[in-house]
Design a protein around this motif. Sequence first.
Motif, PDB file in Angstrom:
ATOM      1  N   PRO A 193       0.845  -1.185   0.000  1.00  0.00           N
ATOM      2  CA  PRO A 193       0.000   0.000   0.000  1.00  0.00           C
ATOM      3  C   PRO A 193       0.884   1.240   0.000  1.00  0.00           C
ATOM      4  O   PRO A 193       1.837   1.329   0.777  1.00  0.00           O
ATOM      5  N   SER A 194       0.604   2.194  -0.880  1.00  0.00           N
ATOM      6  CA  SER A 194       1.449   3.374  -1.013  1.00  0.00           C
ATOM      7  C   SER A 194       1.297   4.296   0.196  1.00  0.00           C
ATOM      8  O   SER A 194       0.385   4.139   1.020  1.00  0.00           O
ATOM      9  N   GLY A 195       2.193   5.278   0.260  1.00  0.00           N
ATOM     10  CA  GLY A 195       2.085   6.262   1.323  1.00  0.00           C
ATOM     11  C   GLY A 195       0.765   7.008   1.258  1.00  0.00           C
ATOM     12  O   GLY A 195       0.190   7.371   2.284  1.00  0.00           O
ATOM     13  N   ASP A 196       0.282   7.224   0.034  1.00  0.00           N
ATOM     14  CA  ASP A 196      -1.016   7.883  -0.127  1.00  0.00           C
ATOM     15  C   ASP A 196      -2.133   7.043   0.486  1.00  0.00           C
ATOM     16  O   ASP A 196      -3.031   7.569   1.157  1.00  0.00           O
ATOM     17  N   GLU A 197      -2.082   5.736   0.256  1.00  0.00           N
ATOM     18  CA  GLU A 197      -3.107   4.856   0.820  1.00  0.00           C
ATOM     19  C   GLU A 197      -3.033   4.816   2.341  1.00  0.00           C
ATOM     20  O   GLU A 197      -4.057   4.791   3.028  1.00  0.00           O
ATOM     21  N   ILE A 198      -1.811   4.817   2.870  1.00  0.00           N
ATOM     22  CA  ILE A 198      -1.648   4.834   4.327  1.00  0.00           C
ATOM     23  C   ILE A 198      -2.221   6.130   4.886  1.00  0.00           C
ATOM     24  O   ILE A 198      -2.886   6.134   5.933  1.00  0.00           O
ATOM     25  N   ALA A 199      -1.968   7.245   4.191  1.00  0.00           N
ATOM     26  CA  ALA A 199      -2.509   8.530   4.641  1.00  0.00           C
ATOM     27  C   ALA A 199      -4.037   8.491   4.665  1.00  0.00           C
ATOM     28  O   ALA A 199      -4.669   8.960   5.623  1.00  0.00           O
ATOM     29  N   ARG A 228      -5.933   5.909   5.050  1.00  0.00           N
ATOM     30  CA  ARG A 228      -6.382   5.044   6.139  1.00  0.00           C
ATOM     31  C   ARG A 228      -6.300   5.767   7.479  1.00  0.00           C
ATOM     32  O   ARG A 228      -7.171   5.610   8.340  1.00  0.00           O
ATOM     33  N   ILE A 229      -5.236   6.536   7.679  1.00  0.00           N
ATOM     34  CA  ILE A 229      -5.081   7.285   8.928  1.00  0.00           C
ATOM     35  C   ILE A 229      -6.213   8.299   9.068  1.00  0.00           C
ATOM     36  O   ILE A 229      -6.833   8.428  10.131  1.00  0.00           O
ATOM     37  N   VAL A 230      -6.484   9.009   7.992  1.00  0.00           N
ATOM     38  CA  VAL A 230      -7.560  10.006   8.017  1.00  0.00           C
ATOM     39  C   VAL A 230      -8.908   9.334   8.275  1.00  0.00           C
ATOM     40  O   VAL A 230      -9.713   9.800   9.087  1.00  0.00           O
ATOM     41  N   ALA A 231      -9.140   8.208   7.596  1.00  0.00           N
ATOM     42  CA  ALA A 231     -10.417   7.501   7.743  1.00  0.00           C
ATOM     43  C   ALA A 231     -10.607   6.932   9.145  1.00  0.00           C
ATOM     44  O   ALA A 231     -11.736   6.756   9.610  1.00  0.00           O
ATOM     45  N   SER A 232      -9.498   6.666   9.844  1.00  0.00           N
ATOM     46  CA  SER A 232      -9.597   6.090  11.188  1.00  0.00           C
ATOM     47  C   SER A 232     -10.154   7.083  12.202  1.00  0.00           C
ATOM     48  O   SER A 232     -10.628   6.695  13.276  1.00  0.00           O
ATOM     49  N   GLY A 233     -10.083   8.365  11.862  1.00  0.00           N
ATOM     50  CA  GLY A 233     -10.587   9.387  12.770  1.00  0.00           C
ATOM     51  C   GLY A 233      -9.700   9.634  13.974  1.00  0.00           C
ATOM     52  O   GLY A 233     -10.116  10.280  14.939  1.00  0.00           O
ATOM     53  N   SER A 234      -8.476   9.140  13.941  1.00  0.00           N
ATOM     54  CA  SER A 234      -7.573   9.279  15.084  1.00  0.00           C
ATOM     55  C   SER A 234      -7.064  10.707  15.262  1.00  0.00           C
ATOM     56  O   SER A 234      -6.634  11.093  16.348  1.00  0.00           O
ATOM     57  N   ALA A 294      -0.032  19.613  -3.701  1.00  0.00           N
ATOM     58  CA  ALA A 294      -1.470  19.847  -3.605  1.00  0.00           C
ATOM     59  C   ALA A 294      -2.221  18.547  -3.379  1.00  0.00           C
ATOM     60  O   ALA A 294      -3.119  18.469  -2.530  1.00  0.00           O
ATOM     61  N   SER A 295      -1.841  17.505  -4.133  1.00  0.00           N
ATOM     62  CA  SER A 295      -2.530  16.219  -3.966  1.00  0.00           C
ATOM     63  C   SER A 295      -2.259  15.617  -2.598  1.00  0.00           C
ATOM     64  O   SER A 295      -3.125  14.970  -2.006  1.00  0.00           O
ATOM     65  N   GLY A 296      -1.036  15.848  -2.079  1.00  0.00           N
ATOM     66  CA  GLY A 296      -0.709  15.347  -0.749  1.00  0.00           C
ATOM     67  C   GLY A 296      -1.583  15.976   0.318  1.00  0.00           C
ATOM     68  O   GLY A 296      -2.108  15.289   1.204  1.00  0.00           O
ATOM     69  N   PHE A 297      -1.748  17.283   0.234  1.00  0.00           N
ATOM     70  CA  PHE A 297      -2.604  17.959   1.213  1.00  0.00           C
ATOM     71  C   PHE A 297      -4.068  17.547   1.047  1.00  0.00           C
ATOM     72  O   PHE A 297      -4.801  17.430   2.034  1.00  0.00           O
ATOM     73  N   GLU A 298      -4.481  17.311  -0.190  1.00  0.00           N
ATOM     74  CA  GLU A 298      -5.854  16.866  -0.419  1.00  0.00           C
ATOM     75  C   GLU A 298      -6.112  15.495   0.193  1.00  0.00           C
ATOM     76  O   GLU A 298      -7.232  15.176   0.607  1.00  0.00           O
ATOM     77  N   LEU A 299      -5.063  14.676   0.268  1.00  0.00           N
ATOM     78  CA  LEU A 299      -5.196  13.349   0.875  1.00  0.00           C
ATOM     79  C   LEU A 299      -5.297  13.418   2.400  1.00  0.00           C
ATOM     80  O   LEU A 299      -5.670  12.437   3.044  1.00  0.00           O
ATOM     81  N   GLY A 300      -4.926  14.564   2.957  1.00  0.00           N
ATOM     82  CA  GLY A 300      -5.018  14.710   4.407  1.00  0.00           C
ATOM     83  C   GLY A 300      -3.714  15.023   5.096  1.00  0.00           C
ATOM     84  O   GLY A 300      -3.660  15.063   6.327  1.00  0.00           O
ATOM     85  N   ALA A 301      -2.633  15.247   4.316  1.00  0.00           N
ATOM     86  CA  ALA A 301      -1.351  15.584   4.945  1.00  0.00           C
ATOM     87  C   ALA A 301      -1.457  16.921   5.676  1.00  0.00           C
ATOM     88  O   ALA A 301      -2.126  17.844   5.213  1.00  0.00           O
ATOM     89  N   ASP A 302      -0.807  17.006   6.831  1.00  0.00           N
ATOM     90  CA  ASP A 302      -0.781  18.247   7.596  1.00  0.00           C
ATOM     91  C   ASP A 302       0.452  19.076   7.271  1.00  0.00           C
ATOM     92  O   ASP A 302       0.473  20.279   7.530  1.00  0.00           O
ATOM     93  N   ASP A 303       1.468  18.425   6.725  1.00  0.00           N
ATOM     94  CA  ASP A 303       2.690  19.124   6.352  1.00  0.00           C
ATOM     95  C   ASP A 303       3.360  18.323   5.245  1.00  0.00           C
ATOM     96  O   ASP A 303       3.087  17.129   5.057  1.00  0.00           O
ATOM     97  N   TYR A 304       4.258  18.978   4.508  1.00  0.00           N
ATOM     98  CA  TYR A 304       4.877  18.355   3.336  1.00  0.00           C
ATOM     99  C   TYR A 304       6.314  18.849   3.253  1.00  0.00           C
ATOM    100  O   TYR A 304       6.572  20.045   3.173  1.00  0.00           O
ATOM    101  N   LEU A 305       7.269  17.917   3.307  1.00  0.00           N
ATOM    102  CA  LEU A 305       8.692  18.255   3.252  1.00  0.00           C
ATOM    103  C   LEU A 305       9.332  17.426   2.149  1.00  0.00           C
ATOM    104  O   LEU A 305       9.168  16.203   2.106  1.00  0.00           O
TER     105      LEU A 305
END
Length: 231
Positions: free
Chosen positions: A57-63, A65-71, A88-99
Amino acid sequence: MRVLIVEDEPYLAEAIRDGLRLEAIAADIAGDGDTASELLSINAYDIAVLDRDIPGPSGDEIAERIVASGSGMPILMLTAADRLDDKASGFELGADDYLTKPFDLRELVLRLRALDRRRAHNRPPVRQVAGLRLDPFRREVYRDGRYVALTRKQFAVLEVLVAAEGGVVSAEELLERAWDENADPFTNAVRITVSALRKRLGEPGIITTVAGAGYRIDAQADPGREAGERG
């Protein structure tokens, strides 16, 4: 603070983990999406550091799943994908920061601390109890106005205890929050660290041992207490 590093380049992942440890940040490593999913299911992390391009599962998919978990766990994407559309796509997936890579470890640490403060926005940045003043951003501790020099591990343990706001924290939880997954569950590292921490903080003792349960910060520390009660 405990973070999960999801990175499939072993040398980079280990370098990040070792660098974070020097900043009293415990870190576990997952080299693929399946391992990341497993670790997320059994451990409590404060922040996830995700590479987007990993096996399984890609990092995007893991992201997702984390968002969907509601944690509410903050996500920092650490990746070579540096185009504006990628960000932009990273933030749309739910990322809080991007480095983006390459990066400076100091900047990563600063971003992680900023995310941790944001996550705990309902707590005061500087915590005070029973004459103790703990500044998690500057990594400073004062007791009745006196600066207390602590090791990184001692600071990490004290930070967990203070954050519990008088609640009891088990040795197992301290091991989980202030160490990492490689810590031996049968080690006496917690007891030794707490003992050394008590000596550094001085009298009256502020860390109480609750028999069979763990440790807590005593907001009503009394200089006349029996030493045996403090463990």
